[in-house]
Design a protein around this motif. Structure first.
Motif, PDB file in Angstrom:
ATOM      1  N   GLN A  69      33.816  -1.079   2.790  1.00 31.38           N
ATOM      2  CA  GLN A  69      33.423  -2.493   2.763  1.00 31.38           C
ATOM      3  C   GLN A  69      32.262  -2.764   3.708  1.00 31.38           C
ATOM      4  N   VAL A  70      32.298  -2.148   4.884  1.00 30.21           N
ATOM      5  CA  VAL A  70      31.211  -2.340   5.850  1.00 30.21           C
ATOM      6  C   VAL A  70      29.902  -1.796   5.292  1.00 30.21           C
ATOM      7  N   ARG A  71      29.978  -0.670   4.587  1.00 35.08           N
ATOM      8  CA  ARG A  71      28.755  -0.049   4.068  1.00 35.08           C
ATOM      9  C   ARG A  71      28.089  -0.878   2.969  1.00 35.08           C
ATOM     10  N   LEU A  72      28.778  -1.885   2.465  1.00 32.03           N
ATOM     11  CA  LEU A  72      28.174  -2.769   1.475  1.00 32.03           C
ATOM     12  C   LEU A  72      27.108  -3.666   2.103  1.00 32.03           C
ATOM     13  N   PHE A  73      27.183  -3.861   3.436  1.00 25.00           N
ATOM     14  CA  PHE A  73      26.229  -4.771   4.059  1.00 25.00           C
ATOM     15  C   PHE A  73      25.639  -4.262   5.367  1.00 25.00           C
ATOM     16  N   SER A  74      26.111  -3.119   5.865  1.00 25.41           N
ATOM     17  CA  SER A  74      25.631  -2.661   7.166  1.00 25.41           C
ATOM     18  C   SER A  74      25.615  -1.141   7.261  1.00 25.41           C
ATOM     19  N   GLN A  75      24.665  -0.622   8.024  1.00 22.56           N
ATOM     20  CA  GLN A  75      24.590   0.810   8.326  1.00 22.56           C
ATOM     21  C   GLN A  75      24.977   1.085   9.776  1.00 22.56           C
ATOM     22  N   VAL A  76      25.793   0.216  10.365  1.00 27.66           N
ATOM     23  CA  VAL A  76      26.260   0.412  11.731  1.00 27.66           C
ATOM     24  C   VAL A  76      26.972   1.767  11.838  1.00 27.66           C
ATOM     25  N   PRO A  77      26.696   2.542  12.899  1.00 31.03           N
ATOM     26  CA  PRO A  77      27.362   3.843  13.053  1.00 31.03           C
ATOM     27  C   PRO A  77      28.883   3.693  13.148  1.00 31.03           C
ATOM     28  N   ILE A  78      29.598   4.562  12.433  1.00 29.93           N
ATOM     29  CA  ILE A  78      31.062   4.522  12.412  1.00 29.93           C
ATOM     30  C   ILE A  78      31.624   5.886  12.793  1.00 29.93           C
ATOM     31  N   LEU A  79      32.467   5.888  13.810  1.00 27.99           N
ATOM     32  CA  LEU A  79      33.209   7.089  14.207  1.00 27.99           C
ATOM     33  C   LEU A  79      34.653   6.880  13.799  1.00 27.99           C
ATOM     34  N   MET A  80      35.145   7.705  12.872  1.00 31.49           N
ATOM     35  CA  MET A  80      36.493   7.521  12.357  1.00 31.49           C
ATOM     36  C   MET A  80      37.486   8.436  13.056  1.00 31.49           C
ATOM     37  N   LEU A  81      38.651   7.879  13.390  1.00 39.46           N
ATOM     38  CA  LEU A  81      39.727   8.632  14.019  1.00 39.46           C
ATOM     39  C   LEU A  81      40.801   8.934  12.980  1.00 39.46           C
ATOM     40  N   THR A  82      41.233  10.183  12.921  1.00 36.93           N
ATOM     41  CA  THR A  82      42.282  10.561  11.972  1.00 36.93           C
ATOM     42  C   THR A  82      43.357  11.356  12.692  1.00 36.93           C
ATOM     43  N   ASN A  95      32.860  11.254   1.083  1.00 39.09           N
ATOM     44  CA  ASN A  95      31.624  10.517   1.377  1.00 39.09           C
ATOM     45  C   ASN A  95      31.928   9.045   1.644  1.00 39.09           C
ATOM     46  N   THR A  96      32.798   8.813   2.617  1.00 44.08           N
ATOM     47  CA  THR A  96      33.255   7.450   2.901  1.00 44.08           C
ATOM     48  C   THR A  96      32.197   6.597   3.584  1.00 44.08           C
ATOM     49  N   GLY A  97      31.181   7.237   4.150  1.00 42.08           N
ATOM     50  CA  GLY A  97      30.160   6.476   4.850  1.00 42.08           C
ATOM     51  C   GLY A  97      30.276   6.548   6.350  1.00 42.08           C
ATOM     52  N   ALA A  98      31.319   7.204   6.868  1.00 40.97           N
ATOM     53  CA  ALA A  98      31.453   7.371   8.315  1.00 40.97           C
ATOM     54  C   ALA A  98      30.412   8.376   8.813  1.00 40.97           C
ATOM     55  N   ASP A  99      29.976   8.196  10.057  1.00 36.85           N
ATOM     56  CA  ASP A  99      28.959   9.079  10.637  1.00 36.85           C
ATOM     57  C   ASP A  99      29.563  10.303  11.308  1.00 36.85           C
ATOM     58  N   ASP A 100      30.817  10.184  11.756  1.00 37.88           N
ATOM     59  CA  ASP A 100      31.467  11.302  12.431  1.00 37.88           C
ATOM     60  C   ASP A 100      32.976  11.092  12.394  1.00 37.88           C
ATOM     61  N   TYR A 101      33.728  12.166  12.677  1.00 38.36           N
ATOM     62  CA  TYR A 101      35.187  12.124  12.636  1.00 38.36           C
ATOM     63  C   TYR A 101      35.748  12.833  13.858  1.00 38.36           C
ATOM     64  N   VAL A 102      36.834  12.281  14.414  1.00 41.73           N
ATOM     65  CA  VAL A 102      37.544  12.910  15.530  1.00 41.73           C
ATOM     66  C   VAL A 102      39.028  12.875  15.206  1.00 41.73           C
ATOM     67  N   CYS A 103      39.694  13.980  15.524  1.00 44.51           N
ATOM     68  CA  CYS A 103      41.120  14.077  15.206  1.00 44.51           C
ATOM     69  C   CYS A 103      41.976  13.706  16.413  1.00 44.51           C
ATOM     70  N   LYS A 104      43.054  12.962  16.164  1.00 42.54           N
ATOM     71  CA  LYS A 104      44.049  12.661  17.190  1.00 42.54           C
ATOM     72  C   LYS A 104      45.009  13.850  17.349  1.00 42.54           C
ATOM     73  N   PRO A 105      45.518  14.098  18.560  1.00 44.99           N
ATOM     74  CA  PRO A 105      45.131  13.479  19.836  1.00 44.99           C
ATOM     75  C   PRO A 105      43.753  13.969  20.250  1.00 44.99           C
ATOM     76  N   PHE A 106      42.987  13.106  20.894  1.00 41.16           N
ATOM     77  CA  PHE A 106      41.609  13.451  21.210  1.00 41.16           C
ATOM     78  C   PHE A 106      41.342  13.250  22.697  1.00 41.16           C
ATOM     79  N   SER A 107      40.258  13.844  23.143  1.00 43.39           N
ATOM     80  CA  SER A 107      39.760  13.597  24.487  1.00 43.39           C
ATOM     81  C   SER A 107      38.922  12.325  24.446  1.00 43.39           C
TER      82      SER A 107
END
Length: 228
Positions: A69-82, A95-107
């Motif tokens: 939904q965000v990518r419909l109007f913005s290219q703001v950087p997104i870091l997704m946590l999974t 190809n969700t549009g996220a710029d990067d991914y980090v896995c939980k538990p994370f530093s």
């Protein structure tokens, strides 16, 4: 309202969200925390953060849906946590549009470092390129040619209509007063009434409207106009 160094944290676990906010504060960032996916997109539109830390699993609306939904109007950087390592490959493949991914538990330090990296990359892109195309929902504006495409069809706009639309879609969700729109769209010092702005808006809304689609340009009673 624009906060150039604000990070939006969309995370339903309060302790994790607060730890992220505390570490970001030490790096000079401000944070806004949202714990429910239902409100995430409106927060993005209203505050236009520098980047988003977005949890994959959220109440009511999940992270993937928010990202799209965000990518419909913005290219703001997104870091997704999974929460699962094996999910990262699948997320990349979607190809969700996220710029990067980090896995939980994370530093937490790693997350903050990734945010710095994403922001440096996007800032470099912004300074080395000057995109002439603006896209929001079904509208694309070519700022060099002063042309407008609405739902894949060319729409002829007057110069004032084009500048009005450009001003609005440059910052989706931001409400512009009529006086501000006059300043943006008339640079020759002429005196223009609020009624003139309303007349231009009426014509513009008619030209770009699409049947069965929510109106792109919305009037905010007693204030002015926005796109959403």
């Amino acid at each position: 309202m624009i906060a150039a160094k604000t990070i939006l944290i969309v995370e339903d676990e309060p302790k994790i969200a607060q730890i992220l906010a505390d570490y970001l504060a030490m790096e000079g960032f401000e944070s806004r925390i949202v714990g429910d996916g239902l409100y995430a997109v409106e927060e993005v539109k209203m505050y236009q953060p520098a980047a988003i830390i977005l949890d994959r699993m959220l109440p009511n609306v999940d992270g993937l849906t928010i990202c799209k939904q965000v990518r419909l109007f913005s290219q703001v950087p997104i870091l997704m946590l999974t929460a699962r390592v094996e999910e990262i490959d699948r997320l990349v493949g979607l190809n969700t549009g996220a710029d990067d991914y980090v896995c939980k538990p994370f530093s937490v330090r790693e997350v903050v470092a990734r945010i710095h990296t994403i922001l440096r990359r996007t800032q470099q892109t912004q300074t080395t390129t000057s995109p002439s195309l603006l896209t929001f929902r079904y509208i694309t504006l070519d700022c060099e040619r002063y042309s407008c495409i609405s739902n894949n069809e060319y729409v002829e706009l007057t110069p004032v209509e084009f500048r009005l639309l450009k001003t609005l879609i440059t910052k989706p969700g931001v409400v512009y007063t009529r006086d501000t729109l006059i300043q943006h769209c008339y640079d020759d010092g002429r005196i223009v009434s609020n009624r003139t702005v309303d007349s231009h808006m009426k014509n513009l809304r008619h030209k770009i409207s699409i049947a069965n689609e929510p109106p792109l340009i919305q009037a905010v009673y007693g204030v002015g106009y926005k796109v959403a």
